[in-house]
Design a protein around this motif. Structure first.
Motif, PDB file in Angstrom:
ATOM      1  N   LEU A   1      -4.626   0.067  10.965  1.00  0.00           N
ATOM      2  CA  LEU A   1      -4.984  -0.867   9.834  1.00  0.00           C
ATOM      3  C   LEU A   1      -3.935  -1.993   9.750  1.00  0.00           C
ATOM      4  O   LEU A   1      -4.505  -3.065   9.591  1.00  0.00           O
ATOM      5  CB  LEU A   1      -5.303  -0.135   8.652  1.00  0.00           C
ATOM      6  CG  LEU A   1      -6.679   0.779   8.709  1.00  0.00           C
ATOM      7  CD1 LEU A   1      -6.500   1.752   7.538  1.00  0.00           C
ATOM      8  CD2 LEU A   1      -7.691   0.353   8.307  1.00  0.00           C
ATOM      9  N   ASN A   2      -2.893  -1.600   9.913  1.00  0.00           N
ATOM     10  CA  ASN A   2      -1.830  -2.638   9.809  1.00  0.00           C
ATOM     11  C   ASN A   2      -1.951  -3.807   8.768  1.00  0.00           C
ATOM     12  O   ASN A   2      -1.834  -5.096   9.223  1.00  0.00           O
ATOM     13  CB  ASN A   2      -1.795  -3.165  11.304  1.00  0.00           C
ATOM     14  CG  ASN A   2      -0.492  -4.141  11.416  1.00  0.00           C
ATOM     15  OD1 ASN A   2       0.672  -3.534  10.706  1.00  0.00           O
ATOM     16  ND2 ASN A   2      -0.333  -4.859  12.356  1.00  0.00           N
ATOM     17  N   SER A   3      -2.411  -3.551   7.497  1.00  0.00           N
ATOM     18  CA  SER A   3      -2.374  -4.363   6.737  1.00  0.00           C
ATOM     19  C   SER A   3      -2.202  -3.991   5.095  1.00  0.00           C
ATOM     20  O   SER A   3      -2.741  -2.982   4.700  1.00  0.00           O
ATOM     21  CB  SER A   3      -3.791  -5.173   6.472  1.00  0.00           C
ATOM     22  OG  SER A   3      -3.935  -5.953   5.360  1.00  0.00           O
ATOM     23  N   SER A   4      -1.375  -4.636   4.418  1.00  0.00           N
ATOM     24  CA  SER A   4      -1.112  -4.244   3.037  1.00  0.00           C
ATOM     25  C   SER A   4      -2.136  -4.505   2.240  1.00  0.00           C
ATOM     26  O   SER A   4      -2.311  -4.064   1.008  1.00  0.00           O
ATOM     27  CB  SER A   4       0.594  -4.897   2.574  1.00  0.00           C
ATOM     28  OG  SER A   4       0.180  -6.420   2.685  1.00  0.00           O
ATOM     29  N   HIS A   5      -3.006  -5.318   2.639  1.00  0.00           N
ATOM     30  CA  HIS A   5      -4.360  -5.797   1.951  1.00  0.00           C
ATOM     31  C   HIS A   5      -5.520  -4.894   2.063  1.00  0.00           C
ATOM     32  O   HIS A   5      -6.345  -4.726   1.245  1.00  0.00           O
ATOM     33  CB  HIS A   5      -4.890  -7.147   2.254  1.00  0.00           C
ATOM     34  CG  HIS A   5      -3.933  -8.295   2.279  1.00  0.00           C
ATOM     35  ND1 HIS A   5      -3.771  -9.295   0.962  1.00  0.00           N
ATOM     36  CD2 HIS A   5      -2.842  -8.773   2.769  1.00  0.00           C
ATOM     37  CE1 HIS A   5      -2.918  -9.881   1.190  1.00  0.00           C
ATOM     38  NE2 HIS A   5      -2.320  -9.811   2.276  1.00  0.00           N
ATOM     39  N   ALA A   6      -5.152  -3.829   2.765  1.00  0.00           N
ATOM     40  CA  ALA A   6      -6.538  -2.817   2.964  1.00  0.00           C
ATOM     41  C   ALA A   6      -6.874  -2.169   1.909  1.00  0.00           C
ATOM     42  O   ALA A   6      -5.741  -1.775   1.160  1.00  0.00           O
ATOM     43  CB  ALA A   6      -5.958  -1.827   4.550  1.00  0.00           C
ATOM     44  N   MET A   7      -8.113  -1.851   1.677  1.00  0.00           N
ATOM     45  CA  MET A   7      -8.573  -1.274   0.383  1.00  0.00           C
ATOM     46  C   MET A   7      -8.666   0.029   0.548  1.00  0.00           C
ATOM     47  O   MET A   7      -8.978   0.560   1.601  1.00  0.00           O
ATOM     48  CB  MET A   7      -9.848  -2.123  -0.019  1.00  0.00           C
ATOM     49  CG  MET A   7      -9.553  -3.316  -0.476  1.00  0.00           C
ATOM     50  SD  MET A   7      -7.812  -3.682  -1.413  1.00  0.00           S
ATOM     51  CE  MET A   7      -8.608  -3.873  -3.096  1.00  0.00           C
ATOM     52  N   PRO A   8      -8.472   0.734  -0.583  1.00  0.00           N
ATOM     53  CA  PRO A   8      -8.407   2.301  -0.287  1.00  0.00           C
ATOM     54  C   PRO A   8      -9.519   2.827   0.195  1.00  0.00           C
ATOM     55  O   PRO A   8      -9.429   3.858   1.018  1.00  0.00           O
ATOM     56  CB  PRO A   8      -8.297   2.630  -1.869  1.00  0.00           C
ATOM     57  CG  PRO A   8      -7.384   1.643  -2.396  1.00  0.00           C
ATOM     58  CD  PRO A   8      -7.954   0.325  -1.929  1.00  0.00           C
ATOM     59  N   LYS A   9     -10.749   2.305  -0.143  1.00  0.00           N
ATOM     60  CA  LYS A   9     -12.041   3.159   0.308  1.00  0.00           C
ATOM     61  C   LYS A   9     -12.007   2.876   1.964  1.00  0.00           C
ATOM     62  O   LYS A   9     -12.449   3.867   2.442  1.00  0.00           O
ATOM     63  CB  LYS A   9     -13.202   2.745  -0.472  1.00  0.00           C
ATOM     64  CG  LYS A   9     -13.614   1.360  -0.413  1.00  0.00           C
ATOM     65  CD  LYS A   9     -15.054   0.976  -0.775  1.00  0.00           C
ATOM     66  CE  LYS A   9     -15.362  -0.322  -0.562  1.00  0.00           C
ATOM     67  NZ  LYS A   9     -16.405  -0.984  -1.750  1.00  0.00           N
ATOM     68  N   ASP A  10     -11.607   1.844   2.388  1.00  0.00           N
ATOM     69  CA  ASP A  10     -11.776   1.539   3.681  1.00  0.00           C
ATOM     70  C   ASP A  10     -10.606   2.504   4.246  1.00  0.00           C
ATOM     71  O   ASP A  10     -10.882   3.060   5.534  1.00  0.00           O
ATOM     72  CB  ASP A  10     -11.510   0.119   4.157  1.00  0.00           C
ATOM     73  CG  ASP A  10     -12.489  -0.570   3.313  1.00  0.00           C
ATOM     74  OD1 ASP A  10     -13.789  -0.415   3.293  1.00  0.00           O
ATOM     75  OD2 ASP A  10     -12.096  -1.714   3.087  1.00  0.00           O
ATOM     76  N   VAL A  11      -9.410   2.409   3.950  1.00  0.00           N
ATOM     77  CA  VAL A  11      -8.137   3.225   4.457  1.00  0.00           C
ATOM     78  C   VAL A  11      -8.733   4.710   4.601  1.00  0.00           C
ATOM     79  O   VAL A  11      -8.580   5.373   5.546  1.00  0.00           O
ATOM     80  CB  VAL A  11      -6.912   3.253   3.803  1.00  0.00           C
ATOM     81  CG1 VAL A  11      -5.999   4.126   4.269  1.00  0.00           C
ATOM     82  CG2 VAL A  11      -6.486   1.622   3.744  1.00  0.00           C
ATOM     83  N   LEU A  12      -9.219   5.136   3.587  1.00  0.00           N
ATOM     84  CA  LEU A  12      -9.625   6.520   3.454  1.00  0.00           C
ATOM     85  C   LEU A  12     -10.561   6.880   4.496  1.00  0.00           C
ATOM     86  O   LEU A  12     -10.914   8.002   5.138  1.00  0.00           O
ATOM     87  CB  LEU A  12      -9.955   7.110   2.005  1.00  0.00           C
ATOM     88  CG  LEU A  12      -8.800   7.041   1.045  1.00  0.00           C
ATOM     89  CD1 LEU A  12      -9.351   7.116  -0.407  1.00  0.00           C
ATOM     90  CD2 LEU A  12      -7.763   7.981   1.248  1.00  0.00           C
ATOM     91  N   SER A  13     -11.695   5.886   4.530  1.00  0.00           N
ATOM     92  CA  SER A  13     -12.940   6.428   5.557  1.00  0.00           C
ATOM     93  C   SER A  13     -12.539   6.362   6.864  1.00  0.00           C
ATOM     94  O   SER A  13     -12.810   7.133   7.645  1.00  0.00           O
ATOM     95  CB  SER A  13     -13.884   5.212   5.293  1.00  0.00           C
ATOM     96  OG  SER A  13     -14.578   5.252   4.014  1.00  0.00           O
ATOM     97  N   VAL A  14     -11.630   5.389   7.371  1.00  0.00           N
ATOM     98  CA  VAL A  14     -11.150   5.248   8.574  1.00  0.00           C
ATOM     99  C   VAL A  14     -10.170   6.598   8.962  1.00  0.00           C
ATOM    100  O   VAL A  14     -10.446   7.157   9.900  1.00  0.00           O
ATOM    101  CB  VAL A  14     -10.108   3.947   8.893  1.00  0.00           C
ATOM    102  CG1 VAL A  14      -9.293   4.256  10.229  1.00  0.00           C
ATOM    103  CG2 VAL A  14     -10.841   2.871   8.797  1.00  0.00           C
TER     104      VAL A  14
ATOM    105  N   GLY B   1       0.719  -1.245   0.094  1.00  0.00           N
ATOM    106  CA  GLY B   1      -0.077   0.252  -0.044  1.00  0.00           C
ATOM    107  C   GLY B   1       0.759   1.245   0.076  1.00  0.00           C
ATOM    108  O   GLY B   1       1.956   1.253   0.501  1.00  0.00           O
ATOM    109  N   VAL B   2       0.435   2.462  -0.589  1.00  0.00           N
ATOM    110  CA  VAL B   2       1.070   3.416  -0.581  1.00  0.00           C
ATOM    111  C   VAL B   2       0.030   4.782  -0.383  1.00  0.00           C
ATOM    112  O   VAL B   2      -0.933   4.897  -1.167  1.00  0.00           O
ATOM    113  CB  VAL B   2       1.919   3.779  -1.873  1.00  0.00           C
ATOM    114  CG1 VAL B   2       1.028   3.813  -3.151  1.00  0.00           C
ATOM    115  CG2 VAL B   2       2.617   5.213  -1.613  1.00  0.00           C
ATOM    116  N   ALA B   3       0.383   5.528   0.437  1.00  0.00           N
ATOM    117  CA  ALA B   3      -0.389   6.650   0.700  1.00  0.00           C
ATOM    118  C   ALA B   3       0.566   8.160   0.430  1.00  0.00           C
ATOM    119  O   ALA B   3       1.663   8.010   0.950  1.00  0.00           O
ATOM    120  CB  ALA B   3      -0.905   6.695   2.371  1.00  0.00           C
ATOM    121  N   VAL B   4      -0.234   8.890  -0.171  1.00  0.00           N
ATOM    122  CA  VAL B   4       0.450   9.971  -0.528  1.00  0.00           C
ATOM    123  C   VAL B   4      -0.289  11.041  -0.150  1.00  0.00           C
ATOM    124  O   VAL B   4      -1.473  11.284  -0.429  1.00  0.00           O
ATOM    125  CB  VAL B   4       0.736  10.367  -2.047  1.00  0.00           C
ATOM    126  CG1 VAL B   4       1.504  11.825  -2.334  1.00  0.00           C
ATOM    127  CG2 VAL B   4       1.897   9.229  -2.608  1.00  0.00           C
TER     128      VAL B   4
END
Lengths: 127, 333
Positions: free
Chosen positions: B175-188, B148-151
């Motif tokens: 979240l601690n997972s490279s599987h986490a999906m973008p829409k979930d990461v962004l919502s959290v 995962g990459v966050a900018v």
């Protein structure tokens, strides 16, 4: 009531002047205004201070004309969002008009175009 | 007032009164610097002067002594102002130390490990315009073929922005997972930022998850500058659009996600507005210019490409970038 702020920056040895002009008039809880110049990290505090004078008003109806704005960056955007949030929380409404295609794009990319009341400038909207 | 200072002053004064030379004046100037170092106040200097004159010329008329007393009174507030200045200087020094400390903490916090995935070449460059970087980049990688990459770009600068960044980091770590999906990461992260940040501070963020086995990139955006997709077979550039509101504006915001599959030589270019909002004397640097710069180096390693784009944009803006600059390239090899 016009406010003129001039910040001079030295770039490449030549003089580039950045300025912003904010005109606001309020009547019967209706705020009308127009903004000219550039809204960036240097000039945004001027705009913020001017708008903050009205943000605590209940049910304020504000319409700001941005057709004179040549440039705006994310700091400028932050000022409008803060103003939008505070007057919305007081049951008011903010409308931004006269957005150039560049400004319109900024609002669209940030998703703010979907929640805020914005209007592109006539003849300047397309790109 | 130490006795030896009084004696020294009297001697220097006496020399000057006898002979008004540059040299004698110079000795006096140096002595006054020493007085400042010893924290001697202006009124103390005058009372020292009065005492020295009394020793040297005791038969002066009363009016002279009264005038010294008056002058001492006049100087008391100057002495207080001086003390205030000294305590401000000290405080400023302390703040500077704290600021440096904060910048160091931020640097430690910002540290992120580049993932290593089969078939993926990553280039990264993040240059702050000032001491503290308002851009944030974070990789999430578990060595399991996902990365995962966050900018992110924090709107609002300095210390508050740095604090905001640490919230993003801890949100991502939770979240601690490279599987986490973008829409979930962004919502959290949106909920975290919305609760804790003041009204004029926001974050734009692009999040992408890369699955190396399928060469598939899934991405979402919270009001962030669209990433660019370069297709090697056509040589074309496209913007990766994804709708989503800036983080921290509304708790109800929902985020889209989309996927693209990368072929050999394809690139995904992620950036902050410090890259795209550059200005030269002639006007704005258009996106086409950035496309062109990437194309010039398209066959080189990703790191060489990001460096080239930075060098050229910096050159066009006369080595004076106004905003933090962050550029990440994922290149399928």
């Amino acid at each position: 009531m016009a406010f003129f702020s001039r910040i001079e920056s030295y770039k490449t040895g030549c003089h580039i002047e950045m300025n912003i002009q904010v005109n606001l008039t309020e009547n019967d809880n209706k705020l009308k205004g127009d903004i000219h110049g550039e809204i960036d990290a240097h000039t945004a505090p001027v705009l913020r201070e001017k708008l903050e004078a009205y943000q605590e008003q209940e049910g304020l109806n504000a319409e700001l004309d941005l057709s004179g704005v040549d440039y705006m960056d994310s700091t400028g955007l932050g000022v409008f969002v803060a103003f939008y949030k505070s007057i919305n929380a007081k049951g008011g409404h903010l409308k931004l008009t006269g957005l150039s295609s560049r400004l319109k794009r900024l609002f669209d990319i940030t998703g703010l175009g979907d929640i805020m009341d914005i209007e592109a400038a006539v003849g300047k909207g397309g790109n | 007032m130490p006795q030896h200072i009084e004696a020294q002053y009297q001697e220097i004064l006496n020399e000057y009164v006898k002979k008004q030379t540059e040299q004698n004046l110079y000795v006096g100037q140096n002595f006054s610097r020493q007085l400042i170092l010893e924290n001697i106040s202006p009124e103390e200097v005058i009372s020292m002067h009065k005492a020295a004159i009394r020793e040297l010329y005791s038969d002066l008329p009363d009016v002279v002594w009264h005038s010294f007393d008056f002058l001492i009174e006049m100087m008391i507030n100057y002495g207080l102002a001086l003390q205030e200045r000294q305590s401000l200087l000290k405080r400023q020094e302390e703040l500077k130390v704290e600021m440096d400390l904060a910048a160091n903490v931020q640097e430690t916090l910002l540290k992120t490990k580049l993932p290593s995935l089969d078939g993926l070449d990553i280039g990264l460059l993040s240059i702050p315009a000032k001491k503290m970087n308002g851009d944030y980049i974070y990789f999430v990688s578990d060595y399991d073929g996902y990365a995962g990459v966050a900018v992110a770009d924090v709107i609002g600068k300095g210390l508050p922005a740095a604090l905001c960044m640490s919230m993003i980091k801890f949100g991502m770590d939770s979240l601690n997972s490279s599987h986490a999906m973008p829409k979930d990461v962004l919502s959290v992260i949106n909920r975290i930022v919305e609760k804790s940040v003041d009204d004029s501070m926001f974050v734009s963020m692009f999040y992408a998850n890369y699955d190396a086995s399928a060469a598939k990139l899934t991405y979402g955006s919270a009001g962030h500058e669209p990433a660019i997709l370069y297709r090697a077979n056509t040589g074309g550039f496209d913007e990766l659009e994804a709708k989503g509101l800036l983080l921290g504006v509304s708790p109800a915001a929902v985020y889209e996600e989309h996927s693209v599959t990368l072929g050999k030589g394809d690139m995904v270019i992620m950036m902050t507005d410090g890259v795209t909002e550059g200005r030269t004397e002639e006007g704005f640097i258009e996106r086409d210019v950035i496309y062109e710069l990437i194309e010039q180096k398209k066959d080189e390693p990703a790191q060489a490409i990001v460096q080239h784009v930075y060098d050229e944009l910096e050159r066009m803006q006369n080595a004076e970038l106004q905003d933090d600059f962050t550029l990440v390239i994922y290149k399928k090899v």
